[in-house]
Design a protein around this motif. Sequence first.
Motif, PDB file in Angstrom:
ATOM      1  N   LEU A  59       0.863  -1.190   0.000  1.00 48.18           N
ATOM      2  CA  LEU A  59       0.000   0.000   0.000  1.00 48.18           C
ATOM      3  C   LEU A  59       0.893   1.231   0.000  1.00 48.18           C
ATOM      4  CD1 LEU A  59      -2.796  -0.740   2.661  1.00 48.18           C
ATOM      5  CD2 LEU A  59      -2.852  -1.135   0.182  1.00 48.18           C
ATOM      6  N   SER A  60       0.725   2.075  -1.004  1.00 52.24           N
ATOM      7  CA  SER A  60       1.546   3.288  -1.053  1.00 52.24           C
ATOM      8  C   SER A  60       1.146   4.259   0.046  1.00 52.24           C
ATOM      9  CB  SER A  60       1.437   3.956  -2.422  1.00 52.24           C
ATOM     10  OG  SER A  60       0.110   4.392  -2.666  1.00 52.24           O
ATOM     11  N   HIS A  61      -0.156   4.287   0.362  1.00 48.69           N
ATOM     12  CA  HIS A  61      -0.682   5.144   1.424  1.00 48.69           C
ATOM     13  C   HIS A  61      -2.144   4.779   1.653  1.00 48.69           C
ATOM     14  CE1 HIS A  61      -1.953   7.273  -2.206  1.00 48.69           C
ATOM     15  NE2 HIS A  61      -2.572   8.216  -1.531  1.00 48.69           N
ATOM     16  N   THR A  62      -2.752   5.404   2.643  1.00 44.25           N
ATOM     17  CA  THR A  62      -4.090   4.946   3.028  1.00 44.25           C
ATOM     18  C   THR A  62      -5.217   5.886   2.607  1.00 44.25           C
ATOM     19  OG1 THR A  62      -3.713   5.881   5.230  1.00 44.25           O
ATOM     20  CG2 THR A  62      -3.319   3.511   4.949  1.00 44.25           C
ATOM     21  N   HIS A  63      -5.038   6.638   1.553  1.00 48.28           N
ATOM     22  CA  HIS A  63      -6.193   7.322   0.981  1.00 48.28           C
ATOM     23  C   HIS A  63      -7.105   6.255   0.367  1.00 48.28           C
ATOM     24  CE1 HIS A  63      -4.282  11.599   0.595  1.00 48.28           C
ATOM     25  NE2 HIS A  63      -4.946  11.434   1.732  1.00 48.28           N
ATOM     26  N   VAL A  89       1.159  -7.493   4.089  1.00 49.33           N
ATOM     27  CA  VAL A  89       0.796  -6.169   3.562  1.00 49.33           C
ATOM     28  C   VAL A  89       1.859  -5.165   3.997  1.00 49.33           C
ATOM     29  CG1 VAL A  89      -0.940  -4.333   3.516  1.00 49.33           C
ATOM     30  CG2 VAL A  89      -1.676  -6.725   3.690  1.00 49.33           C
ATOM     31  N   TYR A  90       2.677  -4.728   3.076  1.00 56.13           N
ATOM     32  CA  TYR A  90       3.662  -3.688   3.355  1.00 56.13           C
ATOM     33  C   TYR A  90       2.953  -2.338   3.237  1.00 56.13           C
ATOM     34  CZ  TYR A  90       7.001  -7.461   2.503  1.00 56.13           C
ATOM     35  OH  TYR A  90       7.682  -8.648   2.555  1.00 56.13           O
ATOM     36  N   ALA A  91       3.072  -1.519   4.249  1.00 50.95           N
ATOM     37  CA  ALA A  91       2.353  -0.238   4.255  1.00 50.95           C
ATOM     38  C   ALA A  91       3.015   0.715   5.232  1.00 50.95           C
ATOM     39  CB  ALA A  91       0.891  -0.472   4.649  1.00 50.95           C
ATOM     40  N   ARG A 116      -0.968  -9.664   7.483  1.00 52.56           N
ATOM     41  CA  ARG A 116       0.228  -9.431   8.303  1.00 52.56           C
ATOM     42  C   ARG A 116       0.864  -8.111   7.868  1.00 52.56           C
ATOM     43  NH1 ARG A 116       1.244 -15.055   9.664  1.00 52.56           N
ATOM     44  NH2 ARG A 116      -0.821 -15.732  10.290  1.00 52.56           N
ATOM     45  N   PHE A 117       0.504  -7.050   8.551  1.00 54.70           N
ATOM     46  CA  PHE A 117       1.032  -5.735   8.183  1.00 54.70           C
ATOM     47  C   PHE A 117       2.505  -5.618   8.574  1.00 54.70           C
ATOM     48  CE2 PHE A 117      -2.328  -2.901   6.655  1.00 54.70           C
ATOM     49  CZ  PHE A 117      -3.449  -3.676   6.858  1.00 54.70           C
ATOM     50  N   VAL A 118       3.300  -5.139   7.647  1.00 53.56           N
ATOM     51  CA  VAL A 118       4.710  -4.859   7.897  1.00 53.56           C
ATOM     52  C   VAL A 118       4.924  -3.371   7.611  1.00 53.56           C
ATOM     53  CG1 VAL A 118       7.095  -5.340   7.206  1.00 53.56           C
ATOM     54  CG2 VAL A 118       5.390  -7.193   7.194  1.00 53.56           C
ATOM     55  N   PRO A 119       5.226  -2.565   8.654  1.00 49.53           N
ATOM     56  CA  PRO A 119       5.423  -1.136   8.413  1.00 49.53           C
ATOM     57  C   PRO A 119       6.670  -0.892   7.560  1.00 49.53           C
ATOM     58  CG  PRO A 119       5.201  -1.623  10.774  1.00 49.53           C
ATOM     59  CD  PRO A 119       5.401  -2.919  10.064  1.00 49.53           C
TER      60      PRO A 119
END
Length: 251
Positions: A59-63, A89-91, A116-119
């Motif tokens: 995800l490039s960003h959360t818009h 999910v890389y975000a 699995r979010f990875v900052p």
Amino acid sequence: MSLTLRVCGSAGVHPGPDQACSSYLVAAGETRLLMDVGNGSLTRLQQTVDVADLDAVLLSHTHPDHCVDLYGLYFARRFHPEGPTPLTVYAPAGSEAQLAGLLPESAQEGFRGLLRFVPVAAGDTVTVGALTVRLHEALHPVETVAARIEADGRTLAYSADTAPCDDVVTAARDADLFLCEATWREADGPHPKGVHCSGRQAGELAERASVGRLLLTHITPTVDSREIVAEATEATSAPVAAAADGLEVRV
Ligand SMILES: [Zn+2]
Ligand SMILES: [Zn+2]
């Protein structure tokens, strides 16, 4: 092995009558990376790939026009006929809390368990199967990462949402294909600073980065994409085209 890009959503800001919002499937060999998951794009994605075959999401960003179909993707993975499979999910930091926070409390655990979010942040490099993904800093009102993706000696750059800035030029330097946002028509300006590119500005970024080809995306659906292509073409010597949903290109 070849590096390919498939456009699952090419609209900027909001979907159009025949366009979903930003989403791009990047493939090399058996590797499948989905960049952004905008409104309506999950339908397009499933026209060519089984959601179970995705290796990761970036995800490039959360818009909303870049992430809201992540909810549908979560359910499609969770209730897949062959059983649930976790998905990385890389975000940017904070994305997990923001996206989970929109769900009822009872549904948040399942969402956080399967996805699995990875900052990630500008400066990071992540490897997804055959793909090497270097992240750069886009210029946008919220934290946004642009991406430089390499596989098999080919390079794809993705601007994400950005106003003209130096780090996106670095991301796109000598790329074989530069997928760049061009939300606005220059002639409709002045536009707010630090948010998006016009067609002309996308062309200028491509010229500064000496890219091989420029593919314009995130064009507002109410704007004629031919005019955006014409603006960009005046600013760069690279061949210019506009993305359309379903378009597949070899990088
Ligand atoms: Zn956007
Ligand atoms: Zn945005």
